[in-house]
Design a protein around this motif. Structure first.
Motif, PDB file in Angstrom:
ATOM      1  N   UNK A 248      64.659  92.442 -25.762  1.00  9.40           N
ATOM      2  CA  UNK A 248      63.660  91.420 -25.431  1.00  9.40           C
ATOM      3  C   UNK A 248      64.260  90.017 -25.399  1.00  9.40           C
ATOM      4  N   UNK A 249      65.190  89.730 -26.304  1.00  8.93           N
ATOM      5  CA  UNK A 249      65.845  88.416 -26.291  1.00  8.93           C
ATOM      6  C   UNK A 249      66.676  88.225 -25.019  1.00  8.93           C
ATOM      7  N   UNK A 250      67.358  89.286 -24.602  1.00 12.59           N
ATOM      8  CA  UNK A 250      68.130  89.216 -23.349  1.00 12.59           C
ATOM      9  C   UNK A 250      67.181  89.056 -22.168  1.00 12.59           C
ATOM     10  N   UNK A 251      66.108  89.846 -22.140  1.00 12.06           N
ATOM     11  CA  UNK A 251      65.116  89.732 -21.067  1.00 12.06           C
ATOM     12  C   UNK A 251      64.472  88.356 -21.019  1.00 12.06           C
ATOM     13  N   UNK A 252      64.182  87.794 -22.187  1.00 13.08           N
ATOM     14  CA  UNK A 252      63.604  86.458 -22.274  1.00 13.08           C
ATOM     15  C   UNK A 252      64.537  85.422 -21.641  1.00 13.08           C
ATOM     16  N   UNK A 253      65.813  85.522 -21.970  1.00 13.26           N
ATOM     17  CA  UNK A 253      66.783  84.577 -21.419  1.00 13.26           C
ATOM     18  C   UNK A 253      66.890  84.733 -19.903  1.00 13.26           C
ATOM     19  N   UNK A 254      67.012  85.971 -19.420  1.00 17.05           N
ATOM     20  CA  UNK A 254      67.114  86.184 -17.978  1.00 17.05           C
ATOM     21  C   UNK A 254      65.856  85.738 -17.234  1.00 17.05           C
ATOM     22  N   UNK A 255      64.688  86.023 -17.803  1.00 15.23           N
ATOM     23  CA  UNK A 255      63.437  85.619 -17.172  1.00 15.23           C
ATOM     24  C   UNK A 255      63.361  84.100 -17.029  1.00 15.23           C
ATOM     25  N   UNK A 256      63.696  83.395 -18.079  1.00 14.31           N
ATOM     26  CA  UNK A 256      63.611  81.935 -18.002  1.00 14.31           C
ATOM     27  C   UNK A 256      64.645  81.360 -17.036  1.00 14.31           C
ATOM     28  N   UNK A 257      65.818  81.972 -16.966  1.00 13.83           N
ATOM     29  CA  UNK A 257      66.825  81.499 -16.007  1.00 13.83           C
ATOM     30  C   UNK A 257      66.343  81.727 -14.577  1.00 13.83           C
ATOM     31  N   UNK A 258      65.766  82.898 -14.313  1.00 10.35           N
ATOM     32  CA  UNK A 258      65.261  83.196 -12.971  1.00 10.35           C
ATOM     33  C   UNK A 258      64.132  82.235 -12.595  1.00 10.35           C
ATOM     34  N   UNK A 259      63.196  81.990 -13.523  1.00 10.35           N
ATOM     35  CA  UNK A 259      62.107  81.049 -13.246  1.00 10.35           C
ATOM     36  C   UNK A 259      62.637  79.644 -12.986  1.00 10.35           C
ATOM     37  N   UNK A 260      63.592  79.211 -13.810  1.00 10.98           N
ATOM     38  CA  UNK A 260      64.176  77.881 -13.638  1.00 10.98           C
ATOM     39  C   UNK A 260      64.874  77.765 -12.278  1.00 10.98           C
ATOM     40  N   UNK A 261      65.664  78.769 -11.917  1.00 10.33           N
ATOM     41  CA  UNK A 261      66.370  78.728 -10.631  1.00 10.33           C
ATOM     42  C   UNK A 261      65.399  78.750  -9.454  1.00 10.33           C
ATOM     43  N   UNK A 262      64.360  79.576  -9.530  1.00 10.51           N
ATOM     44  CA  UNK A 262      63.396  79.658  -8.433  1.00 10.51           C
ATOM     45  C   UNK A 262      62.665  78.322  -8.252  1.00 10.51           C
ATOM     46  N   UNK A 263      62.224  77.739  -9.337  1.00  3.13           N
ATOM     47  CA  UNK A 263      61.520  76.450  -9.243  1.00  3.13           C
ATOM     48  C   UNK A 263      62.460  75.339  -8.771  1.00  3.13           C
ATOM     49  N   UNK A 264      63.670  75.339  -9.284  1.00  3.24           N
ATOM     50  CA  UNK A 264      64.649  74.323  -8.875  1.00  3.24           C
ATOM     51  C   UNK A 264      64.954  74.449  -7.387  1.00  3.24           C
ATOM     52  N   UNK A 265      65.140  75.672  -6.926  1.00  2.00           N
ATOM     53  CA  UNK A 265      65.402  75.901  -5.506  1.00  2.00           C
ATOM     54  C   UNK A 265      64.238  75.390  -4.652  1.00  2.00           C
ATOM     55  N   UNK A 266      63.016  75.712  -5.053  1.00  2.17           N
ATOM     56  CA  UNK A 266      61.845  75.288  -4.279  1.00  2.17           C
ATOM     57  C   UNK A 266      61.732  73.766  -4.234  1.00  2.17           C
ATOM     58  N   UNK A 267      61.936  73.111  -5.353  1.00  9.68           N
ATOM     59  CA  UNK A 267      61.849  71.648  -5.387  1.00  9.68           C
ATOM     60  C   UNK A 267      62.948  71.023  -4.535  1.00  9.68           C
ATOM     61  N   UNK A 268      64.170  71.520  -4.664  1.00  9.09           N
ATOM     62  CA  UNK A 268      65.273  70.959  -3.873  1.00  9.09           C
ATOM     63  C   UNK A 268      65.059  71.208  -2.381  1.00  9.09           C
ATOM     64  N   UNK A 269      64.587  72.392  -2.040  1.00  9.37           N
ATOM     65  CA  UNK A 269      64.349  72.700  -0.631  1.00  9.37           C
ATOM     66  C   UNK A 269      63.299  71.761  -0.044  1.00  9.37           C
ATOM     67  N   UNK A 270      62.209  71.555  -0.784  1.00  8.90           N
ATOM     68  CA  UNK A 270      61.169  70.645  -0.310  1.00  8.90           C
ATOM     69  C   UNK A 270      61.640  69.184  -0.304  1.00  8.90           C
ATOM     70  N   UNK A 271      62.398  68.816  -1.322  1.00 10.51           N
ATOM     71  CA  UNK A 271      62.813  67.412  -1.401  1.00 10.51           C
ATOM     72  C   UNK A 271      63.848  67.050  -0.330  1.00 10.51           C
TER      73      UNK A 271
END
Length: 129
Positions: A103-126
């Motif tokens: 669960x700790x590994x999954x938690x870390x991977x989930x947050x990294x994926x969410x961070x990357x997806x949101x960052x990508x979307x913001x950069x793409x729009x900006x």
């Protein structure tokens, strides 16, 4: 002179004790909480200003470096705070070692994926791509 220890005899045998990371975790939670106060207010204002606008207007607003950086900082801080909070819950309430580790590994991977997806979307729009 004999030194005294506050560890229990069973704790000494098992090698259990302080992991020396509690203070750092506590400070990270407090600092991200403090950072989230102004960043969340700014993100709410930005999102409200985007309601009802077309794609071109959203790209123009997010094209502002101040707006894009604010949103990126907010996303990073939210995901870091989320990872730390879920880590505390997992460590406190999951008792099986294999399950806790998974669960700790999954938690870390989930947050990294969410961070990357949101960052990508913001950069793409900006950048208006």
């Amino acid at each position: 002179m004999k030194s005294t220890s506050i560890r229990t005899p069973i704790g000494k045998v098992r090698g259990l004790g302080s992991a020396k990371s509690g203070t750092e975790h506590w400070w990270e939670m407090r600092l991200t909480s403090i950072a989230l106060l102004p960043l969340t207010l700014a993100a709410i204002v930005i999102v409200i200003s985007l309601i009802g606008r077309n794609h071109a207007a959203v790209v123009q607003i997010l094209g502002s470096p101040l707006v894009a950086i604010t949103m990126l900082l907010w996303v990073y801080t939210v995901t870091l705070h989320m990872r730390l909070g879920l880590q505390s819950v997992i460590e406190d309430y999951i008792h099986g070692k294999a399950m806790k580790t998974g669960l700790l590994i999954g938690n870390t991977f989930l947050t990294i994926v969410l961070w990357l997806a949101c960052t990508y979307a913001i950069l793409k729009l900006s950048f208006g791509v």
